[in-house]
Design an enzyme around this catalytic site. Sequence first.
Site, PDB file in Angstrom:
ATOM      1  N   CYS A  50       0.872  -1.238   0.026  1.00 55.45           N
ATOM      2  CA  CYS A  50       0.055   0.031  -0.080  1.00 55.45           C
ATOM      3  C   CYS A  50       0.933   1.048  -0.115  1.00 55.45           C
ATOM      4  CB  CYS A  50      -0.886   0.122   1.092  1.00 55.45           C
ATOM      5  SG  CYS A  50      -0.165   0.255   2.646  1.00 55.45           S
ATOM      6  N   LYS A  51       0.297   2.385  -0.431  1.00 56.07           N
ATOM      7  CA  LYS A  51       0.933   3.606  -0.582  1.00 56.07           C
ATOM      8  C   LYS A  51       0.475   4.399   0.414  1.00 56.07           C
ATOM      9  CE  LYS A  51       1.642   7.830  -3.656  1.00 56.07           C
ATOM     10  NZ  LYS A  51       1.330   8.128  -4.993  1.00 56.07           N
ATOM     11  N   LEU A  52       1.726   4.931   0.984  1.00 58.29           N
ATOM     12  CA  LEU A  52       1.232   5.820   2.336  1.00 58.29           C
ATOM     13  C   LEU A  52       2.097   7.131   2.305  1.00 58.29           C
ATOM     14  CD1 LEU A  52       1.376   2.994   4.864  1.00 58.29           C
ATOM     15  CD2 LEU A  52      -0.619   4.051   4.242  1.00 58.29           C
TER      16      LEU A  52
END
Length: 75
Positions: free
Chosen positions: A10-12
Amino acid sequence: MLAPGGAFVCKLFAGDGARALQREMGARFDVVRAVKPKASRAGSSEFYLVGLRLLGGGDAAAAAAESSGGGGGGG
């Protein structure tokens, strides 16, 4: 659902929620890494969390995302 042994990415953006998700993932995956791509600007707080080899049941990744305030949404 993610099967046991599966991977999750996931991109955060840096912040307290990101740290909480990383802790949750650490309890649910055999390996968790925070990765900042070379193509990302130096001043950007974006990074990716990568979880490898999900432990236990397949609901773990969804539970981790929900507990951190993320919910997916994709796109």
